[in-house]
Design a protein around this motif. Structure first.
Motif, PDB file in Angstrom:
ATOM      1  N   VAL A 188      -5.069  -0.434  -8.401  1.00 14.28           N
ATOM      2  CA  VAL A 188      -4.350   0.826  -8.215  1.00 14.28           C
ATOM      3  C   VAL A 188      -5.279   1.996  -8.550  1.00 14.28           C
ATOM      4  O   VAL A 188      -5.314   3.008  -7.842  1.00 14.28           O
ATOM      5  N   SER A 189      -6.076   1.838  -9.606  1.00 13.82           N
ATOM      6  CA  SER A 189      -7.013   2.898 -10.007  1.00 13.82           C
ATOM      7  C   SER A 189      -8.055   3.168  -8.924  1.00 13.82           C
ATOM      8  O   SER A 189      -8.374   4.326  -8.633  1.00 13.82           O
ATOM      9  N   ALA A 190      -8.594   2.109  -8.320  1.00 15.43           N
ATOM     10  CA  ALA A 190      -9.614   2.280  -7.277  1.00 15.43           C
ATOM     11  C   ALA A 190      -9.025   2.970  -6.047  1.00 15.43           C
ATOM     12  O   ALA A 190      -9.660   3.851  -5.456  1.00 15.43           O
ATOM     13  N   LEU A 191      -7.812   2.574  -5.650  1.00 18.34           N
ATOM     14  CA  LEU A 191      -7.170   3.229  -4.511  1.00 18.34           C
ATOM     15  C   LEU A 191      -6.870   4.685  -4.840  1.00 18.34           C
ATOM     16  O   LEU A 191      -7.066   5.572  -4.004  1.00 18.34           O
ATOM     17  N   ALA A 192      -6.431   4.935  -6.057  1.00 20.38           N
ATOM     18  CA  ALA A 192      -6.136   6.305  -6.483  1.00 20.38           C
ATOM     19  C   ALA A 192      -7.384   7.176  -6.367  1.00 20.38           C
ATOM     20  O   ALA A 192      -7.324   8.303  -5.862  1.00 20.38           O
ATOM     21  N   ALA A 198      -3.383   5.633   3.664  1.00 22.37           N
ATOM     22  CA  ALA A 198      -3.785   4.804   4.804  1.00 22.37           C
ATOM     23  C   ALA A 198      -5.283   4.961   5.067  1.00 22.37           C
ATOM     24  O   ALA A 198      -6.000   3.967   5.267  1.00 22.37           O
ATOM     25  N   GLY A 199      -5.766   6.192   5.078  1.00 25.91           N
ATOM     26  CA  GLY A 199      -7.188   6.441   5.310  1.00 25.91           C
ATOM     27  C   GLY A 199      -8.066   5.778   4.266  1.00 25.91           C
ATOM     28  O   GLY A 199      -9.122   5.232   4.581  1.00 25.91           O
ATOM     29  N   ALA A 200      -7.642   5.805   3.011  1.00 22.09           N
ATOM     30  CA  ALA A 200      -8.402   5.168   1.936  1.00 22.09           C
ATOM     31  C   ALA A 200      -8.437   3.655   2.097  1.00 22.09           C
ATOM     32  O   ALA A 200      -9.332   2.989   1.580  1.00 22.09           O
ATOM     33  N   LEU A 201      -7.470   3.118   2.851  1.00 22.42           N
ATOM     34  CA  LEU A 201      -7.414   1.676   3.116  1.00 22.42           C
ATOM     35  C   LEU A 201      -8.035   1.315   4.474  1.00 22.42           C
ATOM     36  O   LEU A 201      -7.928   0.184   4.918  1.00 22.42           O
TER      37      LEU A 201
END
Length: 196
Positions: A35-39, A68-71
């Protein structure tokens, strides 16, 4: 961040919110992200991602596009995955529709969900509404906007495009964009996206 509930319209079931939460979590885990990395990648707080994944909060269109873009996917892909489409044909009645709680902006994913090189999204922007997207939310795609009805004022950085029915604009390099409807009637436009 806005944490109001998402409004649904058309044929979208009331379970889309929980489907989006589960889809987001599965995509995050598939990328091996905490969660931290996605944040950090998305510029969104860990607390907000946790609330979204638990189904305690529904994201706005802007926030969902950032996640979505971060993924490594588009907003359309994320919504389509939540709807679990997979065939080559998607009937109008089965096309997922999602309404942004902040602006009333409604997007309908027209394209089938699986393996598509091109995405088609129909957007309805209510009278006097505006939606601002950060530049990083479009880094993965080339986009063209074709106005179907009404008037669209599109800001690309310092450049302003005034678009009327039939006008088609190829968007420039990724950067901050504002989609605005300065009129008293809704605006409808088609967004065609291809991956960079």
């Amino acid at each position: 961040m806005i944490t109001r509930s998402v409004a649904y319209s058309g044929t979208v079931s009331d379970t889309l919110g929980s489907s989006l939460a589960a889809t987001l979590q599965v995509a995050r885990e598939a990328h091996g992200l905490s969660v931290s990395a996605l944040a950090e990648r998305a510029g969104v707080s860990r607390a907000m991602i946790g609330k979204i994944e638990r189904g305690d909060a529904q994201p706005t269109a802007v926030l969902l596009a950032r996640l979505a873009g971060a993924l490594g996917m588009t907003l359309s892909e994320l919504v389509a995955r939540a709807e679990d489409g997979g065939g080559r044909l998607v009937r109008a009645a089965d096309q997922p529709t999602w309404t942004d709680p902040a602006s009333g902006y409604r997007r309908r994913t027209v394209s089938p969900a699986s393996g598509r090189p091109l995405e088609l999204v129909e957007v309805e922007l209510p009278a006097r509404a505006r939606v601002a997207f950060a530049g990083d939310s479009q880094a993965l795609v080339h986009q063209q906007i074709w106005v179907l009805d009404g008037h669209l004022r599109l800001h690309e950085g310092d450049t302003v495009h005034e678009l009327d029915p039939g006008d088609c604009l190829q968007l420039g390099a990724p950067g901050p964009r504002v989609f605005a409807n300065p009129t008293d009637r809704s605006c409808r436009y088609l967004v065609a996206l291809t991956r960079r």
